[in-house]
Design a protein around this motif. Structure first.
Motif, PDB file in Angstrom:
ATOM      1  N   LEU A  69      49.991  -9.892  86.652  1.00 46.84           N
ATOM      2  CA  LEU A  69      49.813  -8.661  85.882  1.00 46.84           C
ATOM      3  C   LEU A  69      48.785  -8.823  84.756  1.00 46.84           C
ATOM      4  CD1 LEU A  69      51.113  -5.821  85.618  1.00 46.84           C
ATOM      5  CD2 LEU A  69      52.901  -6.836  84.214  1.00 46.84           C
ATOM      6  N   LEU A  70      48.419 -10.049  84.447  1.00 46.67           N
ATOM      7  CA  LEU A  70      47.581 -10.303  83.269  1.00 46.67           C
ATOM      8  C   LEU A  70      46.211  -9.626  83.377  1.00 46.67           C
ATOM      9  CD1 LEU A  70      48.279 -11.888  80.675  1.00 46.67           C
ATOM     10  CD2 LEU A  70      46.931 -13.767  81.577  1.00 46.67           C
ATOM     11  N   ASP A  71      45.559  -9.741  84.523  1.00 45.91           N
ATOM     12  CA  ASP A  71      44.227  -9.133  84.693  1.00 45.91           C
ATOM     13  C   ASP A  71      44.319  -7.609  84.676  1.00 45.91           C
ATOM     14  OD1 ASP A  71      43.027 -11.565  84.748  1.00 45.91           O
ATOM     15  OD2 ASP A  71      43.058 -11.741  86.939  1.00 45.91           O
ATOM     16  N   ASP A  72      45.386  -7.076  85.255  1.00 48.80           N
ATOM     17  CA  ASP A  72      45.557  -5.613  85.242  1.00 48.80           C
ATOM     18  C   ASP A  72      45.805  -5.113  83.817  1.00 48.80           C
ATOM     19  OD1 ASP A  72      45.234  -5.353  87.997  1.00 48.80           O
ATOM     20  OD2 ASP A  72      47.312  -5.915  88.337  1.00 48.80           O
ATOM     21  N   LEU A  73      46.542  -5.896  83.046  1.00 49.82           N
ATOM     22  CA  LEU A  73      46.784  -5.515  81.645  1.00 49.82           C
ATOM     23  C   LEU A  73      45.466  -5.506  80.883  1.00 49.82           C
ATOM     24  CD1 LEU A  73      50.004  -7.523  80.743  1.00 49.82           C
ATOM     25  CD2 LEU A  73      49.760  -5.029  80.678  1.00 49.82           C
ATOM     26  N   ARG A  74      44.637  -6.508  81.137  1.00 49.77           N
ATOM     27  CA  ARG A  74      43.340  -6.612  80.454  1.00 49.77           C
ATOM     28  C   ARG A  74      42.480  -5.403  80.813  1.00 49.77           C
ATOM     29  NH1 ARG A  74      42.088 -11.440  82.016  1.00 49.77           N
ATOM     30  NH2 ARG A  74      42.834 -12.441  80.135  1.00 49.77           N
ATOM     31  N   GLU A  75      42.430  -5.066  82.083  1.00 47.23           N
ATOM     32  CA  GLU A  75      41.640  -3.910  82.544  1.00 47.23           C
ATOM     33  C   GLU A  75      42.145  -2.624  81.902  1.00 47.23           C
ATOM     34  OE1 GLU A  75      38.763  -3.357  84.049  1.00 47.23           O
ATOM     35  OE2 GLU A  75      38.763  -5.516  83.744  1.00 47.23           O
ATOM     36  N   PHE A  76      43.465  -2.468  81.882  1.00 50.49           N
ATOM     37  CA  PHE A  76      44.078  -1.271  81.300  1.00 50.49           C
ATOM     38  C   PHE A  76      43.662  -1.151  79.831  1.00 50.49           C
ATOM     39  CE2 PHE A  76      47.254   1.299  79.268  1.00 50.49           C
ATOM     40  CZ  PHE A  76      47.658   2.216  80.217  1.00 50.49           C
ATOM     41  N   ALA A  77      43.828  -2.249  79.091  1.00 44.74           N
ATOM     42  CA  ALA A  77      43.585  -2.223  77.640  1.00 44.74           C
ATOM     43  C   ALA A  77      42.102  -2.079  77.301  1.00 44.74           C
ATOM     44  CB  ALA A  77      44.166  -3.485  77.001  1.00 44.74           C
ATOM     45  N   ARG A  78      41.245  -2.325  78.243  1.00 41.94           N
ATOM     46  CA  ARG A  78      39.818  -2.137  77.985  1.00 41.94           C
ATOM     47  C   ARG A  78      39.468  -0.663  77.780  1.00 41.94           C
ATOM     48  NH1 ARG A  78      37.158  -6.938  79.035  1.00 41.94           N
ATOM     49  NH2 ARG A  78      37.806  -7.791  81.023  1.00 41.94           N
ATOM     50  N   THR A  79      40.185   0.224  78.447  1.00 44.31           N
ATOM     51  CA  THR A  79      39.807   1.638  78.354  1.00 44.31           C
ATOM     52  C   THR A  79      40.941   2.581  77.969  1.00 44.31           C
ATOM     53  OG1 THR A  79      40.200   1.863  80.712  1.00 44.31           O
ATOM     54  CG2 THR A  79      37.917   1.474  80.034  1.00 44.31           C
ATOM     55  N   LYS A  80      42.177   2.234  78.273  1.00 48.85           N
ATOM     56  CA  LYS A  80      43.276   3.186  78.050  1.00 48.85           C
ATOM     57  C   LYS A  80      43.987   2.894  76.731  1.00 48.85           C
ATOM     58  CE  LYS A  80      43.694   4.552  82.691  1.00 48.85           C
ATOM     59  NZ  LYS A  80      44.437   4.110  83.844  1.00 48.85           N
ATOM     60  N   THR A  99      47.856 -21.531  67.228  1.00 50.25           N
ATOM     61  CA  THR A  99      48.594 -21.373  68.483  1.00 50.25           C
ATOM     62  C   THR A  99      49.202 -22.721  68.849  1.00 50.25           C
ATOM     63  OG1 THR A  99      46.579 -21.889  69.668  1.00 50.25           O
ATOM     64  CG2 THR A  99      47.092 -19.561  69.382  1.00 50.25           C
ATOM     65  N   LYS A 100      50.046 -22.707  69.878  1.00 48.27           N
ATOM     66  CA  LYS A 100      50.613 -23.971  70.350  1.00 48.27           C
ATOM     67  C   LYS A 100      49.494 -24.845  70.887  1.00 48.27           C
ATOM     68  CE  LYS A 100      55.171 -22.447  71.538  1.00 48.27           C
ATOM     69  NZ  LYS A 100      55.873 -21.691  72.543  1.00 48.27           N
ATOM     70  N   GLN A 101      49.756 -26.139  70.941  1.00 50.49           N
ATOM     71  CA  GLN A 101      48.729 -27.040  71.454  1.00 50.49           C
ATOM     72  C   GLN A 101      48.356 -26.624  72.878  1.00 50.49           C
ATOM     73  OE1 GLN A 101      49.836 -31.078  70.973  1.00 50.49           O
ATOM     74  NE2 GLN A 101      47.771 -31.627  70.333  1.00 50.49           N
ATOM     75  N   GLY A 102      47.080 -26.656  73.155  1.00 46.48           N
ATOM     76  CA  GLY A 102      46.649 -26.226  74.490  1.00 46.48           C
ATOM     77  C   GLY A 102      46.277 -24.757  74.503  1.00 46.48           C
ATOM     78  N   GLY A 103      46.518 -24.057  73.381  1.00 47.58           N
ATOM     79  CA  GLY A 103      46.124 -22.649  73.298  1.00 47.58           C
ATOM     80  C   GLY A 103      47.051 -21.741  74.093  1.00 47.58           C
ATOM     81  N   GLN A 104      46.692 -20.503  74.198  1.00 46.45           N
ATOM     82  CA  GLN A 104      47.506 -19.560  74.957  1.00 46.45           C
ATOM     83  C   GLN A 104      46.629 -18.464  75.535  1.00 46.45           C
ATOM     84  OE1 GLN A 104      49.746 -18.355  71.128  1.00 46.45           O
ATOM     85  NE2 GLN A 104      49.814 -16.499  72.361  1.00 46.45           N
ATOM     86  N   ARG A 105      47.113 -17.830  76.594  1.00 54.21           N
ATOM     87  CA  ARG A 105      46.331 -16.793  77.252  1.00 54.21           C
ATOM     88  C   ARG A 105      46.365 -15.511  76.421  1.00 54.21           C
ATOM     89  NH1 ARG A 105      45.378 -17.601  82.690  1.00 54.21           N
ATOM     90  NH2 ARG A 105      43.834 -15.989  82.316  1.00 54.21           N
ATOM     91  N   LEU A 106      45.200 -14.891  76.265  1.00 58.85           N
ATOM     92  CA  LEU A 106      45.098 -13.630  75.522  1.00 58.85           C
ATOM     93  C   LEU A 106      44.358 -12.624  76.394  1.00 58.85           C
ATOM     94  CD1 LEU A 106      43.782 -15.120  72.124  1.00 58.85           C
ATOM     95  CD2 LEU A 106      46.149 -14.566  72.680  1.00 58.85           C
ATOM     96  N   LEU A 107      44.485 -11.348  76.063  1.00 63.03           N
ATOM     97  CA  LEU A 107      43.748 -10.332  76.825  1.00 63.03           C
ATOM     98  C   LEU A 107      42.299 -10.226  76.333  1.00 63.03           C
ATOM     99  CD1 LEU A 107      46.480  -7.553  77.119  1.00 63.03           C
ATOM    100  CD2 LEU A 107      45.918  -9.355  78.746  1.00 63.03           C
ATOM    101  N   GLU A 108      42.076 -10.623  75.087  1.00 65.10           N
ATOM    102  CA  GLU A 108      40.707 -10.700  74.525  1.00 65.10           C
ATOM    103  C   GLU A 108      39.970  -9.364  74.544  1.00 65.10           C
ATOM    104  OE1 GLU A 108      38.648 -13.936  76.419  1.00 65.10           O
ATOM    105  OE2 GLU A 108      40.386 -15.242  76.233  1.00 65.10           O
ATOM    106  N   VAL A 109      40.660  -8.298  74.191  1.00 67.09           N
ATOM    107  CA  VAL A 109      40.022  -6.976  74.186  1.00 67.09           C
ATOM    108  C   VAL A 109      39.807  -6.416  72.779  1.00 67.09           C
ATOM    109  CG1 VAL A 109      40.706  -6.254  76.505  1.00 67.09           C
ATOM    110  CG2 VAL A 109      42.310  -5.951  74.618  1.00 67.09           C
TER     111      VAL A 109
END
Ligand SMILES: NC(=O)CC[C@H](N)C(=O)O
Length: 217
Positions: A69-80, A99-109
């Motif tokens: 779902l992560l890529d779909d969330l990113r796409e959604f948040a880019r425009t909606k 963040t925790k060591q190793g970083g974490q995934r973000l949507l980056e929008v």
């Protein structure tokens, strides 16, 4: 007449039920359509606007990734229209520090840098009542609830509009004349460090509904 706005709340983890409750309280007055718990890509595709709740940003990202779902969330948040509260704000951000060591995934929008757990641990949670002119001319002060909250420590695009700043000193480790930023708006995105869904004051939910409606008009 336009069809009623369908708002989804990402329901993988965290405080999603409280957001659904707050939206429910506005439903009639704001003429909202279905208020939906979003758990899948198909669920996401069926809503006009989305709230990403508070909770644990690392877990939420992990669950979203496992469900594809992560890529779909990113796409959604880019425009909606999308609103991230607390952990949801972290997910929307372009960058996160502490963040925790190793970083974490973000949507980056959302072009800001957030500092995770800026105000300390769960026991350091606090509330603060602030004037909030962004909620309307002459708006009564709003009671802000912060729970292991992030702060926005840098704004990386001039289009990011600051909405709420804490009084200087609160949560800051370095002396600075301006307080930490805890709410911003950027195009179709709203990011807030606090938890308006934990109060009975629905004005931030109304703000998002109006913002979403304007964006989709
Ligand atoms: N209340 C919250 O959403 C806390 C956020 C949490 N500290 C995180 O990093 O995800």
């Amino acid at each position: 007449m336009a069809s009623p706005l369908r708002i989804g709340v990402l329901a993988l983890q965290g405080a999603f039920a409280e957001h659904i409750h707050a939206l429910g309280a506005l439903r009639e007055a704001e003429g909202l359509g279905d208020i939906v718990e979003v758990r899948t890509s198909a669920g996401l595709a069926a809503v006009d606007a989305l709230i990403i709740p508070g909770g644990e940003s690392t877990s939420m990202a992990l669950i979203a990734e496992r469900r594809g779902l992560l890529d779909d969330l990113r796409e959604f948040a880019r425009t909606k229209p999308t609103w991230g509260t607390c952990a949801g704000l972290i997910l929307l951000a372009a960058r996160a520090v502490h963040t925790k060591q190793g970083g974490q995934r973000l949507l980056e929008v959302l072009p800001v840098t957030v500092s995770r757990n800026q105000f300390g641990r769960q026991v350091d949670s606090f509330t603060v009542t602030l004037d909030s002119p962004c909620l309307g001319p002459g708006a009564a002060p709003f009671e802000y609830v912060f729970i292991r909250a992030p702060a926005i420590v840098s704004v990386d695009d001039p289009e990011v509009e600051p909405l709420v700043r804490l009084p200087a000193g609160v949560g800051q480790t370095e002396a600075s004349e301006s307080g930490l930023l805890v709410a911003v708006r950027y195009r179709n995105l709203l990011g807030t460090s606090f938890h308006p869904e934990l109060t009975s004051d629905t004005r931030w939910h109304r703000y998002f509904v109006h913002m979403a409606r304007a964006a989709l008009a």
